[in-house]
Design a protein around this motif. Structure first.
Motif, mmCIF file in Angstrom:
data_model
loop_
_atom_site.group_PDB
_atom_site.id
_atom_site.type_symbol
_atom_site.label_atom_id
_atom_site.label_comp_id
_atom_site.label_asym_id
_atom_site.label_seq_id
_atom_site.Cartn_x
_atom_site.Cartn_y
_atom_site.Cartn_z
ATOM 1 N N GLU A 156 2.307 -11.100 -7.065
ATOM 2 C CA GLU A 156 2.947 -9.967 -7.941
ATOM 3 C C GLU A 156 3.967 -9.539 -7.646
ATOM 4 O OE1 GLU A 156 -0.969 -10.019 -9.236
ATOM 5 O OE2 GLU A 156 -0.260 -8.701 -8.278
ATOM 6 N N PRO A 157 4.998 -10.406 -7.032
ATOM 7 C CA PRO A 157 6.445 -10.064 -6.056
ATOM 8 C C PRO A 157 6.993 -9.569 -6.265
ATOM 9 C CG PRO A 157 6.423 -12.285 -6.850
ATOM 10 C CD PRO A 157 5.418 -12.159 -6.915
ATOM 11 N N HIS A 158 7.347 -8.586 -7.376
ATOM 12 C CA HIS A 158 8.571 -8.413 -8.776
ATOM 13 C C HIS A 158 7.984 -7.537 -9.622
ATOM 14 C CE1 HIS A 158 10.763 -11.988 -7.974
ATOM 15 N NE2 HIS A 158 9.927 -12.932 -9.112
ATOM 16 N N LEU A 159 6.786 -6.681 -8.834
ATOM 17 C CA LEU A 159 6.112 -5.270 -9.879
ATOM 18 C C LEU A 159 6.503 -4.670 -8.784
ATOM 19 C CD1 LEU A 159 4.178 -4.434 -11.271
ATOM 20 C CD2 LEU A 159 2.445 -4.573 -9.397
ATOM 21 N N ASP A 182 7.680 2.877 -3.855
ATOM 22 C CA ASP A 182 9.079 3.214 -3.011
ATOM 23 C C ASP A 182 9.519 3.750 -4.516
ATOM 24 O OD1 ASP A 182 8.883 0.667 -3.990
ATOM 25 O OD2 ASP A 182 10.560 0.421 -2.941
ATOM 26 N N LEU A 183 9.457 3.601 -5.903
ATOM 27 C CA LEU A 183 11.077 3.224 -6.497
ATOM 28 C C LEU A 183 10.160 5.315 -7.427
ATOM 29 C CD1 LEU A 183 12.470 2.046 -8.508
ATOM 30 C CD2 LEU A 183 10.051 1.603 -9.612
ATOM 31 N N LEU A 184 9.094 5.302 -7.633
ATOM 32 C CA LEU A 184 8.871 6.775 -7.615
ATOM 33 C C LEU A 184 9.709 7.776 -5.770
ATOM 34 C CD1 LEU A 184 5.188 7.137 -8.177
ATOM 35 C CD2 LEU A 184 7.256 6.847 -9.347
ATOM 36 N N THR A 185 10.224 7.437 -4.945
ATOM 37 C CA THR A 185 11.043 8.394 -4.028
ATOM 38 C C THR A 185 12.231 8.133 -4.083
ATOM 39 O OG1 THR A 185 10.714 6.412 -2.272
ATOM 40 C CG2 THR A 185 8.675 8.419 -2.382
ATOM 41 N N THR A 207 -2.950 -5.932 -6.852
ATOM 42 C CA THR A 207 -1.832 -5.557 -7.409
ATOM 43 C C THR A 207 -1.257 -6.212 -5.614
ATOM 44 O OG1 THR A 207 -1.004 -3.801 -7.355
ATOM 45 C CG2 THR A 207 -1.725 -5.383 -9.569
ATOM 46 N N THR A 208 -0.644 -7.415 -5.020
ATOM 47 C CA THR A 208 -0.259 -7.576 -3.713
ATOM 48 C C THR A 208 1.394 -8.708 -4.064
ATOM 49 O OG1 THR A 208 -1.403 -9.156 -3.128
ATOM 50 C CG2 THR A 208 -2.432 -7.036 -2.177
ATOM 51 N N PRO A 209 2.296 -7.583 -3.026
ATOM 52 C CA PRO A 209 3.352 -8.805 -3.145
ATOM 53 C C PRO A 209 3.635 -10.741 -3.347
ATOM 54 C CG PRO A 209 3.566 -7.566 -1.499
ATOM 55 C CD PRO A 209 2.514 -6.795 -2.461
ATOM 56 N N GLU A 210 2.201 -10.696 -2.026
ATOM 57 C CA GLU A 210 1.685 -11.656 -1.383
ATOM 58 C C GLU A 210 0.536 -12.415 -2.312
ATOM 59 O OE1 GLU A 210 1.471 -9.252 0.758
ATOM 60 O OE2 GLU A 210 3.191 -8.547 2.135
ATOM 61 N N CYS A 211 0.822 -13.928 -1.873
ATOM 62 C CA CYS A 211 -0.487 -14.295 -2.465
ATOM 63 C C CYS A 211 -1.471 -14.223 -2.339
ATOM 64 C CB CYS A 211 0.138 -16.644 -2.478
ATOM 65 S SG CYS A 211 -1.160 -17.608 -4.085
#
Length: 268
Positions: A253-256, A260-263, A138-142
Motif C-alpha cells: 500500500e504505497p499510497h496509504l 506521520d499524518l497524525l503528527t 499494511t506496508t508501503p513495500e511489497c
C-alpha cells in the motif's frame, strides 16, 4: 522382562534430515543400530537437554550437544549452514529388538554454538510456528517474494550462471556483468561447486561484475567456482512498475497515509 531390565536396554537416537535431502542417524549406544531402514551410527557423546514443554501455546525447546568427531557432522558444515533448519527427531529405542520406546521430541535446528571440540544445537518444536504472524499488516513495500504465486514475475530469464574470478570477504568478482544496475541486489546466489556446493547466500547489492553478499562465506571461495545468480527486488512500487512492469500485482500500500499524518500541524 522387568522394568529395571527394560531400562538397561534403552538407548537414545537421533534422526536428522537436512533440507537438501541428506538424512543421518546417530545413537548414544556403543554400537550402530538399524532403525526403520536407517543405520544410526554410534555417537556416545551426543546428549539432549531436558525437554521444556508447556500446557499452553508456548514453544517447546530442547538443546542437543555433542562432539565434532562424527564424519557426518563437522565444524565446516555447521559453519557453512548445511544443518540450519534441519529436522531432528529424538527418540528412545530398545536396542535389543529395535522397537521405539518413547518419542522425546521433534523440531528444527535453530541456533548452533561451537565450543572446544563440540557443538550445541537448539531445537524448536512444532509449536514455534505459532509465534509467527498469521495475518498481514499494511506496508508501503511489497509483501510478495519475487517470482512467487502472488508476484507472478517469471524468473526463468532472470537467472544467470557465472564463475567466480576472485573473492574478498563478502565481495565476489564474476566473469560476467549484471544486465542492469544493481540487478542482483536483494537477490539470491546459489553455489554449484566447491565446499559451499548446494548452499544459498543472500545478495546485498551488485555493481557491474561484482556482487556483495549480506554475510561473507563461511569458507574460502576458490576461483572458478560456478554460481547461479537470481535477480532481486527492493519491493518498492517504483521498481515493481518501472523495472518489472508488474504494478498490477504489487502487494503493498504505497499510497496509504502513515501515522506521520497524525503528527502534522494544520497548514504545514
Amino acid at each position: 522382562m522387568s522394568g529395571a531390565d527394560r531400562l538397561a536396554t534403552i538407548a537414545l537416537c537421533w534422526r536428522v534430515e537436512r533440507r537438501d535431502g541428506v538424512a543421518i542417524g546417530l545413537t548414544a549406544h556403543d554400537r550402530d543400530l538399524t532403525i526403520d531402514g536407517l543405520t544410526h551410527r554410534a555417537a556416545p557423546g551426543m546428549t539432549p537437554s531436558a525437554v521444556v514443554r508447556a500446557a499452553g501455546l508456548e514453544a517447546d525447546t530442547m538443546d542437543v550437544s555433542g562432539p565434532l568427531t562424527s564424519a557426518a557432522i563437522g565444524a565446516a558444515d555447521l559453519l557453512a549452514g548445511r544443518w540450519d533448519g534441519a529436522r531432528v527427531r529424538v527418540f528412545a529405542v530398545d536396542w535389543s529388538d529395535g522397537t521405539t520406546v518413547a518419542e522425546l521430541g521433534e523440531g528444527r535446528i535453530g541456533a548452533v554454538e561451537l565450543a572446544e571440540g563440540g557443538f550445541t544445537a537448539e531445537l524448536a518444536g512444532a509449536t514455534a510456528a505459532l509465534e509467527r504472524p498469521v495475518a498481514e499488516t499494511t506496508t508501503p513495500e511489497c509483501r510478495a517474494e519475487l517470482g512467487d504465486q502472488r508476484c507472478r514475475v517469471m524468473l526463468a530469464a532472470r537467472r544467470r550462471f557465472a564463475r567466480v574470478v576472485a573473492a574478498e570477504g563478502a565481495t565476489l568478482t564474476l566473469d560476467r556483468a549484471e544486465p542492469a544496475g544493481n540487478a542482483y541486489g536483494d537477490g539470491l546466489l546459489r553455489w554449484f561447486g566447491g565446499s559451499l556446493g548446494g548452499l544459498e547466500a543472500a545478495i546485498a547489492r551488485s555493481d557491474g561484475a561484482t556482487v556483495t553478499l549480506r554475510t561473507p562465506p563461511a569458507v574460502a571461495v576458490a576461483a572458478g567456482t560456478l554460481v547461479e545468480l537470481i535477480e532481486g527486488c527492493d519491493k518498492s512500487f517504483a521498481t515493481c512498475a518501472q523495472r518489472f512492469g508488474n504494478a498490477a500485482n504489487f502487494r503493498g500500500e504505497p499510497h496509504l497515509p502513515g501515522v506521520d499524518l497524525l503528527t502534522r500541524y494544520p497548514g504545514s
